[in-house]
Design a protein around this motif. Structure first.
Motif, PDB file in Angstrom:
ATOM      1  N   VAL A   1       0.836  -1.208   0.000  1.00 51.48           N
ATOM      2  CA  VAL A   1       0.000   0.000   0.000  1.00 51.48           C
ATOM      3  C   VAL A   1       0.865   1.250   0.000  1.00 51.48           C
ATOM      4  O   VAL A   1       0.551   2.221  -0.703  1.00 51.48           O
ATOM      5  N   VAL A   2       1.957   1.246   0.750  1.00 51.30           N
ATOM      6  CA  VAL A   2       2.867   2.398   0.736  1.00 51.30           C
ATOM      7  C   VAL A   2       3.404   2.607  -0.682  1.00 51.30           C
ATOM      8  O   VAL A   2       3.395   3.732  -1.203  1.00 51.30           O
ATOM      9  N   ALA A   3       3.854   1.528  -1.325  1.00 49.94           N
ATOM     10  CA  ALA A   3       4.364   1.636  -2.694  1.00 49.94           C
ATOM     11  C   ALA A   3       3.273   2.104  -3.653  1.00 49.94           C
ATOM     12  O   ALA A   3       3.518   2.916  -4.553  1.00 49.94           O
ATOM     13  N   MET A   4       2.044   1.617  -3.448  1.00 43.35           N
ATOM     14  CA  MET A   4       0.922   2.008  -4.297  1.00 43.35           C
ATOM     15  C   MET A   4       0.634   3.510  -4.150  1.00 43.35           C
ATOM     16  O   MET A   4       0.445   4.211  -5.157  1.00 43.35           O
ATOM     17  N   VAL A   5       0.627   4.003  -2.933  1.00 49.38           N
ATOM     18  CA  VAL A   5       0.364   5.427  -2.697  1.00 49.38           C
ATOM     19  C   VAL A   5       1.490   6.283  -3.277  1.00 49.38           C
ATOM     20  O   VAL A   5       1.234   7.330  -3.888  1.00 49.38           O
ATOM     21  N   VAL A   6       2.729   5.847  -3.119  1.00 46.71           N
ATOM     22  CA  VAL A   6       3.859   6.577  -3.716  1.00 46.71           C
ATOM     23  C   VAL A   6       3.711   6.595  -5.237  1.00 46.71           C
ATOM     24  O   VAL A   6       3.900   7.634  -5.878  1.00 46.71           O
ATOM     25  N   GLY A   7       3.356   5.469  -5.824  1.00 44.16           N
ATOM     26  CA  GLY A   7       3.142   5.407  -7.271  1.00 44.16           C
ATOM     27  C   GLY A   7       2.031   6.335  -7.725  1.00 44.16           C
ATOM     28  O   GLY A   7       2.149   7.014  -8.754  1.00 44.16           O
ATOM     29  N   MET A   8       0.939   6.397  -6.954  1.00 41.78           N
ATOM     30  CA  MET A   8      -0.160   7.308  -7.310  1.00 41.78           C
ATOM     31  C   MET A   8       0.280   8.763  -7.202  1.00 41.78           C
ATOM     32  O   MET A   8      -0.101   9.596  -8.030  1.00 41.78           O
ATOM     33  N   ALA A   9       1.104   9.069  -6.192  1.00 41.94           N
ATOM     34  CA  ALA A   9       1.607  10.439  -6.040  1.00 41.94           C
ATOM     35  C   ALA A   9       2.522  10.812  -7.197  1.00 41.94           C
ATOM     36  O   ALA A   9       2.427  11.924  -7.742  1.00 41.94           O
ATOM     37  N   ILE A  10       3.392   9.894  -7.589  1.00 42.06           N
ATOM     38  CA  ILE A  10       4.276  10.149  -8.734  1.00 42.06           C
ATOM     39  C   ILE A  10       3.441  10.376  -9.990  1.00 42.06           C
ATOM     40  O   ILE A  10       3.697  11.300 -10.770  1.00 42.06           O
ATOM     41  N   HIS A  11       2.423   9.558 -10.187  1.00 47.00           N
ATOM     42  CA  HIS A  11       1.544   9.720 -11.352  1.00 47.00           C
ATOM     43  C   HIS A  11       0.843  11.074 -11.325  1.00 47.00           C
ATOM     44  O   HIS A  11       0.758  11.759 -12.352  1.00 47.00           O
ATOM     45  N   ALA A  12       0.366  11.478 -10.156  1.00 43.81           N
ATOM     46  CA  ALA A  12      -0.332  12.768 -10.036  1.00 43.81           C
ATOM     47  C   ALA A  12       0.592  13.928 -10.393  1.00 43.81           C
ATOM     48  O   ALA A  12       0.198  14.850 -11.109  1.00 43.81           O
ATOM     49  N   VAL A  13       1.838  13.859  -9.922  1.00 43.45           N
ATOM     50  CA  VAL A  13       2.803  14.916 -10.231  1.00 43.45           C
ATOM     51  C   VAL A  13       3.175  14.875 -11.705  1.00 43.45           C
ATOM     52  O   VAL A  13       3.229  15.914 -12.385  1.00 43.45           O
ATOM     53  N   ALA A  14       3.420  13.683 -12.227  1.00 46.03           N
ATOM     54  CA  ALA A  14       3.850  13.550 -13.627  1.00 46.03           C
ATOM     55  C   ALA A  14       2.772  13.958 -14.619  1.00 46.03           C
ATOM     56  O   ALA A  14       3.082  14.451 -15.706  1.00 46.03           O
TER      57      ALA A  14
END
Length: 140
Positions: free
Chosen positions: A121-134
């Motif tokens: 879940v931590v990795a998933m949230v980090v991935g979603m944050a990276i996607h949001a920024v990108a």
């Protein structure tokens, strides 16, 4: 309040369904994905059943202008398969194959206190944050 009740009931039914179907068991999921070894095809029936129920549900939902919460239905406008969709699907599949967990079961396992699910879940949230920024510049 009505929206919150429907969200809670829907999440509860979804979570219990994942547990009963074995989707919250990473070993069972990895057994399903191991098509060249000791393959466990039982989750194919779970997925087939889910698709059938989903088709009926979406057919009924499309015939109604309002959701049960009283809000208007909003459907995705995209109708094409593009590079972003394919890359996202590949990343999702690789993550599922490595961990034996996908987002829904990860939340069920997190609620059960699984350390593996916590990392997922931590990795998933980090991935979603990276996607949001990108993709922030795409929205402008």
């Amino acid at each position: 309040m009505r929206k919150l009740v429907f969200a809670w009931v829907g999440g509860l039914v979804f979570g219990v369904g994942l547990i009963l179907a074995g989707m919250a068991n990473p070993a069972k999921v990895l057994g399903f994905l191991d098509v060249t070894g000791k393959w466990d095809p039982s989750l194919a029936f779970v997925m087939g059943g889910a698709i059938a129920v989903g088709l009926i549900g979406f057919r009924l939902a499309r015939s109604q202008a309002l959701a049960w919460t009283g809000e208007p239905r909003v459907w995705p406008a995209a109708r094409t398969v593009d590079k972003r969709l394919v890359i996202g699907a590949l990343l999702f599949g690789v993550g599922w194959g490595i961990a034996g967990i996908c987002p829904g079961p990860a939340l069920v396992l997190l609620g059960a206190g699984s350390g593996k699910a916590l990392w997922f879940v931590v990795a998933m949230v980090v991935g979603m944050a990276i996607h949001a920024v990108a993709t922030r510049s795409d929205a402008r």
